[in-house]
Design an enzyme around this catalytic site. Structure first.
Site, PDB file in Angstrom:
ATOM      1  N   THR A  43      -0.406   9.480   0.903  1.00 56.00           N
ATOM      2  CA  THR A  43       1.705   9.750   0.488  1.00 56.00           C
ATOM      3  C   THR A  43       1.593   8.633  -0.987  1.00 56.00           C
ATOM      4  O   THR A  43       1.425   7.693  -1.664  1.00 56.00           O
ATOM      5  CB  THR A  43       2.060   9.419   1.631  1.00 56.00           C
ATOM      6  OG1 THR A  43       3.223  10.282   1.768  1.00 56.00           O
ATOM      7  CG2 THR A  43       2.035   7.660   1.817  1.00 56.00           C
ATOM      8  N   CYS A  65      11.191   5.094  -0.228  1.00 54.38           N
ATOM      9  CA  CYS A  65      11.030   5.693   1.566  1.00 54.38           C
ATOM     10  C   CYS A  65       9.407   3.933   1.763  1.00 54.38           C
ATOM     11  O   CYS A  65       9.299   4.145   1.233  1.00 54.38           O
ATOM     12  CB  CYS A  65      10.242   6.724   1.386  1.00 54.38           C
ATOM     13  SG  CYS A  65      11.028   8.342   1.618  1.00 54.38           S
ATOM     14  N   HIS A  87       5.788   8.103   6.758  1.00 54.73           N
ATOM     15  CA  HIS A  87       6.307   7.538   6.023  1.00 54.73           C
ATOM     16  C   HIS A  87       8.092   8.107   6.541  1.00 54.73           C
ATOM     17  O   HIS A  87       8.280   9.236   7.238  1.00 54.73           O
ATOM     18  CB  HIS A  87       5.941   8.790   5.293  1.00 54.73           C
ATOM     19  CG  HIS A  87       6.656   8.810   3.992  1.00 54.73           C
ATOM     20  ND1 HIS A  87       6.058   9.326   2.565  1.00 54.73           N
ATOM     21  CD2 HIS A  87       7.489   8.753   3.565  1.00 54.73           C
ATOM     22  CE1 HIS A  87       6.893   9.567   1.697  1.00 54.73           C
ATOM     23  NE2 HIS A  87       8.264   9.454   1.657  1.00 54.73           N
TER      24      HIS A  87
END
Length: 204
Positions: free
Chosen positions: A41, A46, A63
């Site tokens: 990712t 985040c 996530h």
């Protein structure tokens, strides 16, 4: 009789750099697997929590975009929105999925990443800082050991997590990727102190 082909796992691809099958996670997604693959990712403000049972060889990643919901956060249908975009629910989803597959809570270990303050306009308690603080407090409250972390700063990151071994690779991304991630995060939010690298974090 024709054989039925199982649908492909969303986000599944072959990563030629890692030399392994991989699944790409987008914001508000999570995966748990015991297969020989990596979860990959990109993170700006985040946070991704990589949680695994080293004895069983199973792990998962989430996530999430925000630490938690407020009482008046509603989905379009009018019910409270508890999707994986929110940290509290995203953590529950991964942990519960691991436990359902035979993992033991007492063996769970975590590696946490992201929380970079890449979005301008948030000067007081910015989103990245809040996300980083939340994930550490949550894991502490749950009694899950954090064995590695790379949180904070202002740079985005690419994270690759090998679910069977718990090995994790982290790359700090250059400014040329920064604008791309910031645009994506700002678009997603529209719909709704630097921490040291520590533990077994491998930069690549």
């Amino acid at each position: 009789m024709n054989a039925v082909t199982a649908p492909a796992e969303p986000g599944l691809y072959y990563d030629s750099v890692l030399q392994t099958p991989a699944i790409r996670l987008l914001p508000a997604e999570y995966r748990v697997s015991a297969e020989p693959l990596a979860l990959v990712t990109l993170l700006g403000s985040c946070v991704a929590a990589c949680i695994y049972d080293p004895m069983l060889g199973i792990g998962g990643m989430n996530h999430f975009m925000l630490p938690g919901t407020s009482d008046n956060t509603r989905s379009p249908s009018g019910v409270p929105d508890i999707s994986a975009r929110y940290g509290a629910h995203a953590m529950e989803l991964v942990i519960n999925d691991l436990l359902k597959r035979g993992a033991r809570r007492s063996r769970l270990q975590a590696k946490v990443f992201g929380g970079g303050n890449v979005l301008s306009g948030f000067h007081t308690d910015p989103i990245g800082t809040r996300n980083a603080r939340f994930v550490l407090e949550y894991l502490s409250a749950e009694g899950i050991q954090v064995v590695a972390q790379d949180l904070g700063d202002t740079q985005p990151r690419k994270v690759c997590f090998f679910v069977q071994s718990g090995r994790t690779l982290v790359r700090r991304l250059p400014s040329t990727r920064d604008d791309e991630i910031v645009r994506a995060e700002r678009a997603y939010y529209g719909t709704l102190t630097r921490e040291p690298v520590s533990g077994g974090v491998e930069l690549f």
